[in-house]
Enzyme design. Structure first.
Site, short mmCIF file in Angstrom:
data_model
loop_
_atom_site.label_atom_id
_atom_site.label_comp_id
_atom_site.label_asym_id
_atom_site.label_seq_id
_atom_site.Cartn_x
_atom_site.Cartn_y
_atom_site.Cartn_z
N LYS A 191 7.93 -7.32 9.33
CA LYS A 191 7.93 -6.83 7.89
C LYS A 191 9.18 -5.94 7.36
O LYS A 191 9.33 -5.67 6.22
CB LYS A 191 6.69 -5.53 7.81
N LYS A 251 0.87 -1.17 -0.08
CA LYS A 251 -0.25 -0.02 0.05
C LYS A 251 0.85 1.26 0.03
O LYS A 251 0.51 2.23 -0.80
CB LYS A 251 -0.94 -0.07 1.17
N PHE A 304 -3.09 -0.54 6.93
CA PHE A 304 -3.76 -2.01 6.96
C PHE A 304 -5.09 -1.84 6.10
O PHE A 304 -4.93 -1.21 4.97
CB PHE A 304 -3.99 -2.57 8.15
N THR A 328 4.03 1.31 -1.00
CA THR A 328 4.47 1.33 -2.30
C THR A 328 3.72 2.09 -3.41
O THR A 328 4.03 2.82 -4.41
CB THR A 328 4.99 0.03 -2.81
N TRP A 374 6.32 -0.82 -8.11
CA TRP A 374 7.46 -1.31 -7.53
C TRP A 374 8.67 -1.69 -8.68
O TRP A 374 9.80 -1.30 -8.26
CB TRP A 374 7.20 -2.76 -6.86
N ARG A 402 3.04 8.15 7.18
CA ARG A 402 3.26 7.97 8.57
C ARG A 402 4.74 7.62 8.64
O ARG A 402 5.27 7.03 7.68
CB ARG A 402 2.34 6.74 9.19
N ALA A 428 -2.47 0.85 12.71
CA ALA A 428 -4.05 0.93 12.38
C ALA A 428 -4.75 -0.14 13.18
O ALA A 428 -5.96 0.13 13.18
CB ALA A 428 -4.40 0.86 10.85
#
Length: 556
Positions: A105, A71, A301, A73, A409, A94, A273
């Site tokens: 992650k 998201k 999220f 990206t 990407w 954020r 989130a």
């Protein structure tokens, strides 16, 4: 293909003073943190406050796989693409937390050729905002325990202390602890615990405060405990606000960095989130709207968490009106929601796609509930087949959504041109009739039920005895008109992470409810959600190292 961190390290960054000039910001308007990072000055934000607002584009997503679906990206790639098309664009994101950076992650600055840089700085210490928030939080905790130790003039009931210490790290051993052990001079023995910094109320306050005066008011309203008469004791009662504000006076200023293609990005604040409200700061978003014609922001999220909180908490409090929503999906995530195992997601499986696409369907329905035009984009992976891509495109067009592939990407802004054009077309041809999901006047339980049934698709809501008592107390104290911040797992629309796709007939279980009086919302914790996460069996931290040349490796 290079790793994300290698791509970021190979990027030739422009000095930040040159980056911000593209959107009319002069060198005197920023406060430098080295050559490539800066904060916007209070004087500059005051200077532009009467500028007209640009268009606000929210990027959200379907329920992700455990690896995440790109998201951020897509957010970065869309911003780069709009800049390529000659549009005056600013991205608002954020700040990453150290918890997931060293946990599952890895880095959280986008990916591939759609990243914000300097990537290492952003993922680690950045401009010190999270350290300031952690310090302000723990100063308040220290003042609280010191007040009790020094005679407890406020008659604080040590069994009803609700404010916890925080640390920006996944450390399950700190969830429940005992403090004050040792000699008499070491404090009063009591139960305590830590939350991760991104779940701290002070993080939420920093992200929702309009200015330094609003920050002070919100800090003063933080409820830290209850006294023996069952009355709330606040940070204001402890005379903590002045010192806390001193720690936060620079942290409240939005940070500005750049993408790999030198598009300006305001990166500020970072509440999770799934356990907090999941949006970057109101100050950063509002400032970006005064700077640019188009602002691309994200909420954490899936849309059931980040977008719902963006609309019902952030937009409600800040008076924001989104003009369009980009809903990110991946073929991988749709197949995962259709029951395919993580290790088999690279194989074509139309049947699983048909089963899993109901997750996308539900998120589209939810976003239409808010009256905002929706563009669905597939964040493309090399394993996606043409048959799979065609199936999703046809589905979206049948559901009144513009559709575009995103290959950001691999190709950066160039790979987002199709998406950018779709967004621009939506902004030009469809009007946003944004409306909130519920009114302030509803009771806390009515708000929870509205979110659970309309957004999650639940049949019913159940409450623990503790949650029922807490709701009654919160409403008796006069906080019943506040919005609700639902703490829920990110992998399922339900409160059970194993229920994928579009579950039906389930009950959402509310385990705990408390008021964040400073932030201005009521938190409802569902299922087994934890406000202090733990590390996985093989943490991402084990892959991170610094080589003999002082270069950091392993941050993805």
């Amino acid at each position: 293909m290079k790793s994300d961190i290698k791509i970021a390290q190979d990027c030739v960054m422009e000095p930040i003073v040159d980056v911000v000039k593209k959107v009319g910001i002069e060198a005197d308007d920023i406060e430098l943190y080295g050559k490539y990072k800066a904060k916007l000055s209070d004087e500059y934000m005051e200077k532009i406050k009467d500028n007209p607002n640009g268009k606000l584009i929210l990027v959200t997503a379907i329920n992700p796989t455990p690896a995440g679906e790109g998201k951020t990206t897509v957010t970065v790639g869309l911003g780069q693409a709009m800049s390529k098309l000659g549009k005056k664009t600013v991205i608002a994101l954020r700040e990453p937390s150290l918890g997931p950076c060293f946990g599952i992650k890895g880095g959280a600055a986008g990916g591939g050729y759609s990243q914000v840089v300097p990537m290492e700085d952003l993922n680690l210490h950045f401009t010190g905002d999270f350290h300031a928030i952690t310090s302000a939080n723990n100063l308040l905790a220290a003042l609280l325990d010191n007040h009790i130790h020094q005679g407890n003039a406020l008659r604080i009931d040590t069994k009803r202390i609700v404010f916890k210490r925080c640390l920006d790290m996944n450390d399950r051993a700190l969830r429940n602890i005992i403090v004050g052990m040792g000699n008499k001079g070491d404090g009063v023995v009591r139960q305590d615990g830590f939350v991760i910094t991104v779940a701290s109320e002070i993080m939420a306050i920093l992200c929702l405060a309009n200015d330094i005066n609003d920050l002070k008011k919100r800090l003063a309203n933080i409820i830290v405990a209850y006294n023996y008469d069952n009355e709330p004791v606040t940070a204001g009662d402890l005379n903590a606000v002045g010192a806390m504000t001193a720690l936060l006076k620079d942290a409240i200023k939005p940070n500005v960095i750049q993408t790999l293609e030198h598009t300006p990005a305001l990166v500020h604040g970072g509440p999770f989130a799934n356990i907090a409200h999941g949006c970057n700061s109101v100050r950063a978003t509002k400032t970006a709207l005064k700077i640019a014609d188009y602002v691309v922001t994200e909420a954490g999220f899936g849309a059931d968490l980040g977008a719902e909180k963006f609309f019902d908490i952030k937009c409600r409090m800040a008076g924001l009106k989104p003009d369009a929503v980009v809903l990110v999906a991946t073929v991988r995530a749709l197949k995962y929601n259709g029951g395919v195992k993580k290790e088999e997601l690279g194989e074509e499986n139309i049947d699983a796609l048909k089963k899993g696409i109901v997750n996308l369907e539900k998120h589209i329905e939810n976003l239409h509930t808010y009256g905002v035009p929706v563009v669905v984009t597939l964040n493309r992976f090399v394993s996606d087949t043409q048959a799979e891509l065609d199936f999703v495109k046809e589905f979206c067009e049948k559901n009144d959504c513009d559709f575009a592939l995103a290959n950001v990407w691999e190709k950066g802004g160039e790979g987002g041109i199709e998406l950018a054009n779709a967004v621009l077309n939506t902004l030009e041809t469809k009007e946003s009739n944004f409306k909130l999901l519920y009114e302030d006047s509803l009771s806390i339980k009515e708000k929870i039920t509205t979110i659970a049934t309309k957004i999650y698709g639940a049949k019913d809501v159940s409450y623990s005895a503790e949650a029922n008592r807490a709701i009654a107390k919160i409403e008796a104290m006069g906080f019943g008109n506040m919005p609700v911040c639902m703490a829920k797992n990110q992998y399922s629309l339900s409160d059970d992470a194993t229920k994928l796709g579009r579950p039906e007939g389930f009950t959402v279980n509310i385990r705990e409810v408390y008021v964040s009086a400073g932030a201005g919302f009521v938190v409802a914790i569902t299922g087994a959600i934890m406000t202090m996460p733990g590390l996985p069996k093989v943490p991402a931290a084990e892959r991170i190292y610094v080589d003999e040349n002082g270069v950091t490796n392993g941050l993805f």
